[in-house]
Design a protein around this motif. Sequence first.
Motif, short mmCIF file in Angstrom:
data_model
loop_
_atom_site.label_atom_id
_atom_site.label_comp_id
_atom_site.label_asym_id
_atom_site.label_seq_id
_atom_site.Cartn_x
_atom_site.Cartn_y
_atom_site.Cartn_z
N VAL A 1 -11.92 -3.94 1.89
CA VAL A 1 -12.53 -4.76 0.85
C VAL A 1 -11.74 -4.69 -0.44
O VAL A 1 -11.44 -5.72 -1.07
CB VAL A 1 -13.99 -4.33 0.60
CG1 VAL A 1 -14.56 -5.07 -0.62
CG2 VAL A 1 -14.86 -4.59 1.81
N ASP A 2 -11.37 -3.47 -0.86
CA ASP A 2 -10.61 -3.30 -2.10
C ASP A 2 -9.25 -3.98 -2.01
O ASP A 2 -8.77 -4.61 -2.97
CB ASP A 2 -10.44 -1.82 -2.42
CG ASP A 2 -11.74 -1.16 -2.88
OD1 ASP A 2 -12.67 -1.91 -3.24
OD2 ASP A 2 -11.81 0.08 -2.86
N VAL A 3 -8.60 -3.84 -0.86
CA VAL A 3 -7.28 -4.45 -0.67
C VAL A 3 -7.38 -5.97 -0.70
O VAL A 3 -6.52 -6.66 -1.26
CB VAL A 3 -6.65 -3.97 0.64
CG1 VAL A 3 -5.41 -4.81 0.98
CG2 VAL A 3 -6.27 -2.50 0.53
N SER A 4 -8.44 -6.52 -0.12
CA SER A 4 -8.61 -7.97 -0.12
C SER A 4 -8.70 -8.49 -1.54
O SER A 4 -8.13 -9.54 -1.87
CB SER A 4 -9.86 -8.36 0.66
OG SER A 4 -11.04 -7.95 0.01
N LYS A 5 -9.39 -7.74 -2.40
CA LYS A 5 -9.52 -8.13 -3.81
C LYS A 5 -8.18 -8.02 -4.53
O LYS A 5 -7.80 -8.89 -5.32
CB LYS A 5 -10.56 -7.26 -4.49
CG LYS A 5 -11.98 -7.44 -3.97
CD LYS A 5 -12.94 -6.49 -4.65
CE LYS A 5 -14.36 -6.65 -4.12
NZ LYS A 5 -15.30 -5.68 -4.74
N ALA A 6 -7.45 -6.92 -4.25
CA ALA A 6 -6.16 -6.70 -4.91
C ALA A 6 -5.15 -7.76 -4.51
O ALA A 6 -4.43 -8.31 -5.36
CB ALA A 6 -5.64 -5.31 -4.55
N MET A 7 -5.10 -8.11 -3.22
CA MET A 7 -4.15 -9.11 -2.75
C MET A 7 -4.48 -10.49 -3.31
O MET A 7 -3.59 -11.28 -3.63
CB MET A 7 -4.13 -9.14 -1.22
CG MET A 7 -3.50 -7.90 -0.60
SD MET A 7 -3.55 -7.88 1.23
CE MET A 7 -2.40 -9.19 1.63
N GLU A 8 -5.77 -10.76 -3.43
CA GLU A 8 -6.18 -12.04 -4.01
C GLU A 8 -5.81 -12.11 -5.49
O GLU A 8 -5.35 -13.15 -5.98
CB GLU A 8 -7.69 -12.21 -3.85
CG GLU A 8 -8.21 -13.53 -4.43
CD GLU A 8 -9.71 -13.68 -4.25
OE1 GLU A 8 -10.25 -14.72 -4.67
OE2 GLU A 8 -10.36 -12.75 -3.72
N GLU A 9 -5.95 -10.99 -6.18
CA GLU A 9 -5.67 -10.96 -7.62
C GLU A 9 -4.19 -11.17 -7.92
O GLU A 9 -3.83 -11.89 -8.86
CB GLU A 9 -6.13 -9.62 -8.20
CG GLU A 9 -5.94 -9.50 -9.70
CD GLU A 9 -6.44 -8.17 -10.25
OE1 GLU A 9 -6.04 -7.82 -11.38
OE2 GLU A 9 -7.22 -7.49 -9.56
N VAL A 10 -3.33 -10.54 -7.13
CA VAL A 10 -1.89 -10.65 -7.38
C VAL A 10 -1.25 -11.76 -6.55
O VAL A 10 -0.05 -11.98 -6.63
CB VAL A 10 -1.17 -9.31 -7.08
CG1 VAL A 10 -1.69 -8.23 -8.00
CG2 VAL A 10 -1.34 -8.91 -5.62
#
Length: 211
Positions: A21-30
Motif C-alpha cells: 500500500v505504501d509503495v503504491s502511494k509512493a510510486m503514484e506520487e513520483v
Amino acid sequence: MRAKELMDKDFVYLNCDDSVVDVSKAMEEVRRFTCPVVNDNKQLVGWVTSFDITKGLREGNEKISEIMSSAEEVSTVHEDDPARKAVILTANNKFVTVPVVNDDNQVIGMVRACDIVELLSDLYDIKVEKLYKAMQNQLHGVTWEELMAASALVSQKTTGQKITAEEYEASIVNSTFGEAIWATGGLEKFFAGLISVGELVVARRVGNARK
C-alpha cells in the motif's frame, strides 16, 4: 557514451519489508512505473512494476517481498557498459526501465525508455552541417569547398538531379539529421552517402597530387 551518462539518478528504491500500500502511494506520487528492491547495501534483490502493485493490492499481499520479481529475473547494465546495451535491452524486451549497477551490484541509476527517446530526439535535431564539419576534421587537409563539391557530385549521382556545391551547402545549413535520414531513405543510405563523399574527396585529392 556509457550507461552512466544516460542513466537517471533520480529514482525510488524499495525494501523487501515495505508495504504494498505504501509503495503504491509512493510510486503514484513520483510517477514511476518500476522500482528496484534493494538490501541495506543498496544491492539489487528484486524488481517491482506497477502491474505487480495492482495485482498485489487485488490479492491482498502486504509486503513487497511477496510480489516482486527476483534479481535473477531482472536484466541490468553495468555503469561502464556502452549505452547502446541499455538501448538494445529496452527495445528487444520492451522494458520501461533498465537498472544500472556498479561493481558491487549496487543500483546507482535507471535508464528509462523516455530518456532514450529524448536522446534520440536531440540527435535527430542535430544540423547536418555539423556532421559535415566533423567529417571535414577527420579528413585532414580537406577543405570545406572540396567536401561540398564531392557531396554535390554524390548527390547528383544518387538522385539524378544536377546540383552545384553552393546549392548543396545551402541545403544542409538548416537541415537536421532526422530530416536527412527521411530524405535519403533511411539511416544506412544516409551514412553510405557520407562514406561515398569521403572516398570521392580522397580519390580526387590523390588524383590532383599525381598531376
